[in-house]
Design a protein around this motif. Structure first.
Motif, PDB file in Angstrom:
ATOM      1  N   GLN A  96       0.827  -1.214   0.000  1.00  0.00           N
ATOM      2  CA  GLN A  96       0.000   0.000   0.000  1.00  0.00           C
ATOM      3  C   GLN A  96       0.856   1.257   0.000  1.00  0.00           C
ATOM      4  N   HIS A  98       0.567   1.552  -6.689  1.00  0.00           N
ATOM      5  CA  HIS A  98       0.332   0.111  -6.601  1.00  0.00           C
ATOM      6  C   HIS A  98      -1.148  -0.225  -6.758  1.00  0.00           C
ATOM      7  N   CYS A 136      -3.558  -3.720  -6.569  1.00  0.00           N
ATOM      8  CA  CYS A 136      -3.556  -5.151  -6.272  1.00  0.00           C
ATOM      9  C   CYS A 136      -4.108  -5.912  -7.472  1.00  0.00           C
ATOM     10  N   CYS A 186       2.023  -8.407  -4.742  1.00  0.00           N
ATOM     11  CA  CYS A 186       1.741  -8.148  -3.335  1.00  0.00           C
ATOM     12  C   CYS A 186       1.102  -9.400  -2.738  1.00  0.00           C
ATOM     13  N   ARG A 196      -1.692  -9.884  -1.370  1.00  0.00           N
ATOM     14  CA  ARG A 196      -3.140 -10.058  -1.420  1.00  0.00           C
ATOM     15  C   ARG A 196      -3.522 -11.184  -2.369  1.00  0.00           C
TER      16      ARG A 196
HETATM   17 ZN   LIG Z   1      -1.720  -5.027  -3.175  1.00  0.00          ZN
END
Ligand SMILES: [Zn+2]
Ligand SMILES: [Zn+2]
Length: 932
Positions: A197, A202, A204, A210, A212
């Motif tokens: 974050q 960025h 997701c 990342c 996530r």
């Molecule tokens: Zn992310």
């Protein structure tokens, strides 16, 4: 309420699901790849199936499921430095996989993957994303077939089926060979899992780097064979190869944000916490060392279980590095005493049910870890001391980066790991050249014969013989099963010559003198395997013109083909000739005796040294056997005698050997010994010595059994083995250990002989003993006492000779002492004496001083052509400018020597005895020049 799954349940349900869909469960192979010297460790589930994809091996099943133990310590997939710094990297991990070898394809693979994840495991369908291949270079067709199958899965969101290019979705084993598109399944764990974050811009997304979106499963569809960077041929049979990181799926199913908080690894973290006494908050604040200790203890435990103990080269080196890195992080947590064994105990408790080998090797694991930590504690201080010297020199040269080779030498000689050296350097505002260190280590590793790239698989011959096989099958000369192989029943076969390969080409005939590889429809020649060497023998014509091939060895270059390699000794063999093939019987018997004796030795090592003494290598040759096994120290002579006696006792008992074919799982469950680095199919051949195991696995009594604690009858030896053996142990005749030594760190080696070989050794040694007895004029049994008496006599004779020699020298010296010449007012005796040793020369100078309280004596002599000089100057003359050390140094140059001492007494040695007199002649001129 949602079911709470344990890691063990997840592993088991994966296996059960695919077994219910017709898959065969194949147990994890060893971390040491079977039959592949080019790979350091098993690093993926497909390693044990590689030969199936390459066509050099066939299996009795076409669908398989497994959970494979893997190790990755270096290379593009992992770096040891990453391990511990995040929640997902591991050195050791498990890989779940399902496999189709020319059986089902994308439709089933995709449907089953979806069913397992969403129906069996209950993952939320709306959170799953999948990917298919679309070539970013536009030359390979898009995988529309996979896409069409994904979008029809129940409950899937079609917008969450994506296309990706080569980097993400095209899989290749190597630069050439089998390859194909793949499909990945990712899960969206929710915005709170994003760890990027803070990165501007960025977003997701799948493959967005990342936490996530997490990749769960990769389904590889092997449908091409790459011949060159631009040439991609479709394969006649397509395969499925899937891989799911076990630790990751467990973390998802258990709803934790770190693999280290799953029930696989968290118990290890808790053990470390008990050792440090930290609070939960302190654990969280120090999570990196905790992760390192958990990961490394687990990896080292599994490595040692698979026979990889800490050592200096290759795989053993990796094990050492892992233990030492853990020890260093342990120090950071304030752990001073050896602690790895305590964490390993938790590993064994956590994993023992799924991997029973861990329990079996319990003592070896703990012992090896503690020893290695102790070794490290002993060496690390010396290493740091030397490092600080080097850093001091560095600073004084005005430099800041320590040379990588020097850092590696510190590791290689003093056991100081790179990471520790780097930390120490950085504490002082300096650094260590990492690239140079890695380079030096790679060179070392290659020189040690490990860690080379994924190599060629049998070279060009595979293709030739595969072609030969195909033609023979097409011509109806061979069945699709290929050459029938039975080295067990008979030592001769009648057949036809099916093919001759000469200089890499299939030919119809050969001439005397040619080296050829020939194929028959069946063979009784053993093919080298499990350490037992190939058979030799002969193939001859039985009708028509006579010819003969002297077979030197046999090989299996590809699945279904066995070739006999040798020289045509006479005549001209032609394809289709009727032949008679016969194994060299005497040689084969020698081999069988050695092989059965190897099993007896293995069992005896267990009985005498303990269960940890497991096979780490074996050679069964006609003239000897060689057996390597894990054991930390040299075996005392009495223990070795006991082992040898035990094997010979088993030979005298004349136990019968029983061969049984049975399922691998059953044999393992019954306690049969399986070997490291060996590949087993699910039906195995077992060799039992000393009792018979019935089909049902109960132990029937039949001479030579041990009673186990429960009163059950156990055989003396029970091993998985494809080798050839004698019928009864009495056939071995005699077993003699020739020597015992070190084969590698933590590995001992025994070499022994049996049967004819043993008889030859006995005969040779007996003859030598008889000759000695004749020379000594004694009875055989009295040879040692007689030899000792002779040695004693020789010793006292030597002393007497020395005394006589001294007397002679003294007599000679006394004559000269009566007429010592003077230089000015100083008596100077410079003399070469015959055959006087240094001791005698010293005594003579003492005599001189007694007679001349003021004077100079310089003596030279040579014993066995080795010259020596001694000089003595009285105190008063030192004050007048004379110096014994100076005199000796000067004149020693003449005899090519050097020496020194005090001003009053000095001596020297040299090389050139012929110039002694010349050296002594310089004394008077020196005294004249120096004397004041
Ligand atoms: Zn992310
Ligand atoms: Zn064997």
């Amino acid at each position: 309420m949602k079911k709470q799954w344990t890691g063990a349940e997840i592993r088991q349900s994966f296996v059960d699901f695919f077994v219910s869909h017709g898959h065969t469960f194949v147990p994890s192979s060893s971390l040491v790849p079977g039959g592949d010297q080019t790979l350091l460790f098993t690093n993926a589930g497909m390693v044990q199936f590689k030969d199936v994809f390459l066509g050099t091996d066939v299996r009795p099943y076409t669908r398989a499921v497994n959970s494979q133990k893997c190790m990755r310590v270096a290379g593009k997939h992992n770096d040891l430095d990453d391990v511990g710094r995040d929640d997902t990297h591991h050195t050791f991990f498990e890989m779940l996989g399902n496999w189709s070898f020319g059986d089902y394809y994308k439709k089933e693979a995709i449907a089953w993957a979806w069913e397992l994840l969403t129906e069996v495991w209950g993952l939320d369908k709306s959170k799953l994303w999948t990917t298919c291949f679309k070539d970013d270079k536009g030359s390979i067709p898009s995988d529309e077939e996979a896409y069409a199958n994904w979008v029809k899965q129940p409950g899937i969101i079609p917008e969450q089926v994506l296309f990706n290019g080569r980097k993400e979705n095209f899989w290749e084993m190597a630069d050439v060979g089998p390859c194909g598109p793949c499909s990945e399944i990712h899960i969206d764990r929710g915005a709170e899992y994003c760890n990027k974050q803070a990165v501007p811009g960025h977003i997701c997304r799948v493959n967005g780097d990342c936490a996530r979106f997490t990749e769960l499963w990769n389904l590889v569809f092997i449908q091409y064979n790459r011949l060159s960077p631009t040439d991609l041929q479709p394969l006649p049979a397509t395969h499925v190869d899937t891989g799911m990181g076990f630790e990751r799926i467990v973390s998802v199913m258990q709803g934790v944000n770190s693999n280290y908080r799953t029930d696989l690894l968290f118990p290890l973290i808790q053990t470390v916490q008990r050792l440090t006494g930290h609070t939960d908050a302190e654990v969280a604040g120090n999570f990196t060392p905790y992760r390192v200790l958990a990961d490394h203890a687990r990896a080292a435990t599994f490595l040692i279980t698979d026979g990889v103990v800490p050592g200096n080269i290759g795989r053993n080196y990796i094990c050492r590095m892992i233990v030492r890195r853990a020890a260093r992080f342990g120090r950071k947590l304030g752990l001073g005493e050896p602690f790895m064994a305590k964490i390993a105990q938790t590993v064994i408790d956590t994993y023992g049910a799924a991997f029973p080998d861990l329990r079996r090797n319990h003592a070896t694991i703990l012992d090896n870890l503690t020893r290695e930590e102790q070794r490290f504690q002993r060496t690390v201080d010396a290493g740091l001391g030397r490092l600080n010297e080097l850093l001091g020199e560095l600073r004084s040269r005005g430099e800041t980066v320590l040379d990588g080779q020097e850092a590696f030498d510190l590791y290689a000689t003093l056991g100081l790991p790179y990471e520790l050296a780097r930390d120490e350097a950085r504490d002082q505002g300096l650094d260590v050249d990492e690239t140079g260190f890695r380079q030096a280590m790679d060179e070392h590793r290659i020189a040690s014969g490990a860690g080379k790239a994924f190599g060629a698989q049998g070279g060009e011959h595979v293709d030739i013989f595969r072609g030969v096989l195909k033609n023979l099958i097409a011509a109806g000369k061979l069945t699709v099963e290929g050459v029938a192989y039975d080295p067990y029943e008979s030592l001769e076969v009648k057949d036809r010559l099916l093919a001759i390969v000469k200089d890499g080409v299939s030919v119809t005939d050969a001439e005397a003198g040619d080296t050829v590889a020939v194929v028959l429809s069946k063979t009784c020649f053993y093919v080298e395997s499990g350490g037992q060497m190939s058979d030799a023998g002969s193939i001859q014509s039985v009708s028509g013109p006579a010819w003969e091939i002297a077979v030197e060895e046999t090989r299996k270059p590809a699945a279904g083909v066995i070739v006999h390699i040798g020289k045509v000794t006479r005549g001209s063999p032609q394809v289709d000739d009727e032949i008679f093939a016969v194994v060299d019987t005497q040689r084969r018997w020698d081999i069988m005796r050695n092989h059965t004796a190897t099993h007896l030795l293995h069992a005896e090592l267990h009985a005498v040294l303990g269960e940890h003494a497991r096979q780490a290598g074996s050679l069964v040759a006609p003239d000897r056997l060689r057996f390597d096994f894990t054991h930390p120290e040299a075996i005392p002579a009495e223990t070795l005698e006991k082992i040898e006696a035990g094997v010979n006792q088993a030979i005298l008992e004349n136990y019968r050997l029983n061969t049984t074919i049975k399922p691998l799982a059953q044999a393992i469950a019954e306690g049969a010994m399986a070997l490291f680095g060996e590949k087993y199919s699910e039906t195995v051949r077992t060799i039992t010595i000393g009792s018979h195991l019935s089909e049902g696995g109960s132990h029937l009594s039949e001479g030579g059994s041990h009673l186990s604690e429960g009163g059950q009858l156990l055989p003396i030896s029970y091993e998985l083995c494809g080798g050839t053996h004698v019928g009864e142990t009495g056939d071995i005749g005699l077993f003699l250990i020739l020597n015992e030594g070190s084969a590698a760190a933590g590995v001992r080696r025994i070499e022994a002989v049996t049967g004819r070989g043993a008889y030859e050794v006995v005969q040779r040694r007996f003859k030598a003993l008889k000759q000695s007895a004749a020379l000594l004029g004694s009875a055989l049994e009295d040879v040692p006492a007689k030899a000792q008496a002779l040695l004693d006599d020789a010793g006292s004779a030597r002393k007497q000779i020395q005394r006589l020699r001294q007397d002679l020298v003294a007599a000679e010296f006394v004559r000269h002492l009566a007429e010592v010449p003077f230089v000015a007012d100083v008596p100077v005796l410079a003399l070469v004496l015959p055959n006087a040793d240094a001791d005698t020369l010293r005594q003579m100078t003492d005599r001189f001083r007694k007679q001349y309280p003021s004077g100079v004596v310089v003596l030279g002599s040579a014993v066995d052509n080795r010259p020596a000089l001694i000089a003595c100057v009285t105190d008063d003359l030192v004050k007048r400018g004379l110096n014994a050390g100076e005199i000796v140094r000067t004149i020693a140059q003449v005899i090519d020597g050097s020496g020194g001492g005090r001003p009053t007494l000095a001596q020297a040695g040299g090389k050139d005895a012929s110039r002694l007199q010349e050296a002594i002649d310089q004394v008077v001129p020196i005294v004249k020049a120096k004397l004041k």
